[in-house]
Motif scaffolding. Structure first.
Motif, mmCIF file in Angstrom:
data_model
loop_
_atom_site.group_PDB
_atom_site.id
_atom_site.type_symbol
_atom_site.label_atom_id
_atom_site.label_comp_id
_atom_site.label_asym_id
_atom_site.label_seq_id
_atom_site.Cartn_x
_atom_site.Cartn_y
_atom_site.Cartn_z
ATOM 1 N N UNK A 1 -1.130 -6.406 -8.221
ATOM 2 C CA UNK A 1 -0.615 -5.908 -6.971
ATOM 3 C C UNK A 1 -0.502 -4.384 -7.024
ATOM 4 N N UNK A 2 -0.132 -3.873 -8.176
ATOM 5 C CA UNK A 2 0.023 -2.430 -8.349
ATOM 6 C C UNK A 2 -1.320 -1.721 -8.151
ATOM 7 N N UNK A 3 -2.395 -2.382 -8.614
ATOM 8 C CA UNK A 3 -3.721 -1.787 -8.484
ATOM 9 C C UNK A 3 -4.154 -1.701 -7.027
ATOM 10 N N UNK A 4 -3.726 -2.654 -6.230
ATOM 11 C CA UNK A 4 -4.045 -2.637 -4.808
ATOM 12 C C UNK A 4 -3.433 -1.419 -4.130
ATOM 13 N N UNK A 5 -2.198 -1.111 -4.451
ATOM 14 C CA UNK A 5 -1.557 0.075 -3.868
ATOM 15 C C UNK A 5 -2.253 1.352 -4.310
ATOM 16 N N UNK A 6 -2.691 1.372 -5.557
ATOM 17 C CA UNK A 6 -3.409 2.553 -6.049
ATOM 18 C C UNK A 6 -4.755 2.707 -5.335
ATOM 19 N N UNK A 7 -5.454 1.589 -5.121
ATOM 20 C CA UNK A 7 -6.750 1.651 -4.446
ATOM 21 C C UNK A 7 -6.582 2.091 -2.998
#
Length: 111
Positions: A1-7
């Motif tokens: 989920x954290x990677x989605x916010x970064x993307x």
């Protein structure tokens, strides 16, 4: 989920300014009339091919229905023919048997 916010945070603006090379305008890089005509030709050709395919499939379906109807009529006629032939044979056999029985009785009768 954290990677989605970064993307999502790292995605560029959908309408970046200054993407064309210097000296070009948007109408110079569009497909123009030839692109439109080529696309229209492909669309018309696709429509004609689909209509032709539908006609051919309908023809095949109708031929199949007619063939099934013919086979059903032929089978019905064949069954009717067997029934009438069977009745004729059994009637002939019973008449023949009656004739044989009568002949046998006359042979047994005292003279």
């Amino acid at each position: 989920m954290h990677y989605l916010f970064l993307a999502l945070a790292a995605t560029p603006d959908p309408t970046p300014a200054g993407t064309l090379k210097p000296g070009l305008t948007e109408d110079q890089v569009s497909p123009g009339i030839w692109g439109f005509l080529a696309t229209a030709f492909v669309v018309m050709l696709s429509i004609l091919l689909i209509v032709d395919m539908v006609r051919r499939l309908r023809r095949v379906r109708y031929r199949g229905e007619v063939e099934e109807a013919r086979e059903a009529q032929a089978a019905e006629a064949h069954e009717d023919g067997e029934r009438s032939a069977g009745l004729g044979e059994s009637a002939g056999e019973s008449e023949g048997n009656a004739g044989e029985i009568a002949a046998n009785e006359t042979d047994r009768a005292p003279h």
